[in-house]
Design an enzyme around this catalytic site. Structure first.
Site, PDB file in Angstrom:
ATOM      1  CE  LYS A  13     -81.355 -57.705  16.059  1.00 20.49           C
ATOM      2  NZ  LYS A  13     -82.065 -58.250  14.872  1.00 20.49           N
ATOM      3  NE  ARG A  88     -80.744 -52.402  11.485  1.00 23.98           N
ATOM      4  CZ  ARG A  88     -81.730 -52.641  12.360  1.00 23.98           C
ATOM      5  NH1 ARG A  88     -81.611 -52.282  13.607  1.00 23.98           N
ATOM      6  NH2 ARG A  88     -82.812 -53.267  11.982  1.00 23.98           N
ATOM      7  NE  ARG A 122     -91.137 -58.521  13.692  1.00 20.94           N
ATOM      8  CZ  ARG A 122     -89.881 -58.093  13.703  1.00 20.94           C
ATOM      9  NH1 ARG A 122     -89.048 -58.546  14.621  1.00 20.94           N
ATOM     10  NH2 ARG A 122     -89.461 -57.255  12.789  1.00 20.94           N
ATOM     11  NE  ARG A 155     -91.096 -53.779  12.764  1.00 19.12           N
ATOM     12  CZ  ARG A 155     -89.848 -54.008  13.144  1.00 19.12           C
ATOM     13  NH1 ARG A 155     -89.602 -54.518  14.347  1.00 19.12           N
ATOM     14  NH2 ARG A 155     -88.855 -53.739  12.353  1.00 19.12           N
ATOM     15  NE  ARG A 166     -86.838 -55.020   8.505  1.00 19.77           N
ATOM     16  CZ  ARG A 166     -87.661 -55.770   9.233  1.00 19.77           C
ATOM     17  NH1 ARG A 166     -88.742 -56.269   8.695  1.00 19.77           N
ATOM     18  NH2 ARG A 166     -87.388 -56.003  10.487  1.00 19.77           N
TER      19      ARG A 166
HETATM   20  P1  AMP Z   1     -85.641 -52.928  13.970  1.00 21.49           P
HETATM   21  O1  AMP Z   1     -86.815 -52.747  14.868  1.00 21.49           O
HETATM   22  O2  AMP Z   1     -84.357 -53.140  14.708  1.00 21.49           O
HETATM   23  O3  AMP Z   1     -85.880 -53.985  12.910  1.00 21.49           O
HETATM   24  O4  AMP Z   1     -85.439 -51.531  13.189  1.00 21.49           O
HETATM   25  C1  AMP Z   1     -86.474 -51.036  12.354  1.00 21.49           C
HETATM   26  C2  AMP Z   1     -85.925 -49.982  11.422  1.00 21.49           C
HETATM   27  O5  AMP Z   1     -85.431 -48.856  12.178  1.00 21.49           O
HETATM   28  C3  AMP Z   1     -84.754 -50.395  10.548  1.00 21.49           C
HETATM   29  O6  AMP Z   1     -85.169 -51.105   9.394  1.00 21.49           O
HETATM   30  C4  AMP Z   1     -84.165 -49.018  10.209  1.00 21.49           C
HETATM   31  O7  AMP Z   1     -84.967 -48.337   9.254  1.00 21.49           O
HETATM   32  C5  AMP Z   1     -84.301 -48.286  11.529  1.00 21.49           C
HETATM   33  N1  AMP Z   1     -83.121 -48.528  12.382  1.00 21.49           N
HETATM   34  C6  AMP Z   1     -83.094 -49.175  13.592  1.00 21.49           C
HETATM   35  N2  AMP Z   1     -81.856 -49.216  14.088  1.00 21.49           N
HETATM   36  C7  AMP Z   1     -81.059 -48.598  13.190  1.00 21.49           C
HETATM   37  C8  AMP Z   1     -79.666 -48.348  13.113  1.00 21.49           C
HETATM   38  N3  AMP Z   1     -78.838 -48.753  14.080  1.00 21.49           N
HETATM   39  N4  AMP Z   1     -79.211 -47.672  12.034  1.00 21.49           N
HETATM   40  C9  AMP Z   1     -80.032 -47.231  11.057  1.00 21.49           C
HETATM   41  N5  AMP Z   1     -81.350 -47.469  11.051  1.00 21.49           N
HETATM   42  C10 AMP Z   1     -81.880 -48.142  12.095  1.00 21.49           C
END
Ligand code: AMP
Length: 213
Positions: A13, A88, A122, A155, A166
């Site tokens: 994404k 989410r 990644r 990360r 996740r």
């Molecule tokens: P991502 O970079 O999208 O994989 O997000 C990394 C982390 O940020 C996730 O595993 C959550 O801990 C937090 N996070 C990002 N977006 C959300 C969301 N919409 N709701 C809750 N936590 C989020």
């Protein structure tokens, strides 16, 4: 043009959003990257959510909704946005329709085996969030960002245990959004398995077909 990119972690994404934002002329807003920036600057919010991100759990809905709502109220989203990683949960989707209406929800789909392969390889540039893959999308110089030269990192939530958590969180909390948006006639399925450029072409084609772009 208000677009949501929905899909499991590792589906590409963020990578495709980075390519699409230049073509479509709208900003790429990643809720995860917004949180990581807060952690990096050591803000109270960053301190509060750091352990949650590291474990691969979700930040609570109230905090996340307020944070994204504020981001979407800024001037640069006047012509639209690509929202990557939000909503989410069903509660986030319901809260969002009060402050912003998506025109299409692009559902990135990928097998679990391929997700694991992508996440483990990644690497990211911490400052910009630009992503690479050690095999599929390597930087020009190993370990360094192409534009800034900063050292790429893995990360903390791309370590094996966090990845598995996740994926579980995605299945439990986020997957129900597929039906939610299908019922609203907003869902656009996208095969996320080809290269980022091919996925982008597919996306642009679908948007054209829908009369959105
Ligand atoms: P991502 O970079 O999208 O994989 O997000 C990394 C982390 O940020 C996730 O595993 C959550 O801990 C937090 N996070 C990002 N977006 C959300 C969301 N919409 N709701 C809750 N936590 C989020």
């Amino acid at each position: 043009m208000n677009l949501i990119f929905l899909g499991p972690p590792g589906a590409g994404k963020g990578t495709v959003a980075d390519l699409a934002k230049d073509v479509l002329g709208i900003p790429h807003i990643s809720s995860g990257q917004l949180f990581r920036e807060q952690i990096k600057i050591g803000s109270p919010l960053g301190k509060r959510v750091e352990a949650t991100l590291k474990a691969g759990n979700l930040v609570d809905d109230e905090t996340t909704i307020e944070f994204v709502r504020e981001r979407l109220s800024r001037d640069d989203v006047a012509r639209g946005y690509i929202l990557d990683g939000f909503p989410r949960t069903i509660a986030q989707a319901e809260a969002m329709c009060v402050f912003s209406k998506p025109e299409a929800v692009i559902n990135f789909s990928l097998t679990e085996e391929e997700i694991l392969r992508r996440l483990e390889g990644r690497r990211v540039a911490p400052t910009t969030g630009r992503t690479y893959h050690i095999l599929y999308n390597p930087p020009k110089v190993e370990g360094l960002d192409d534009e800034t030269g900063e050292t790429l990192i893995q990360r903390p939530d791309d370590k094996k245990e966090a990845i598995l958590n996740r994926l579980e969180v995605y299945t439990r909390e986020t997957r129900p959004l597929i039906n939610h948006y299908r019922e609203k006639n907003l869902l656009v399925p996208l095969d996320a398995s080809p290269s980022p450029q091919e996925v982008l072409n597919q996306l642009l084609h679908l948007l054209k077909e829908k009369g959105i772009h």
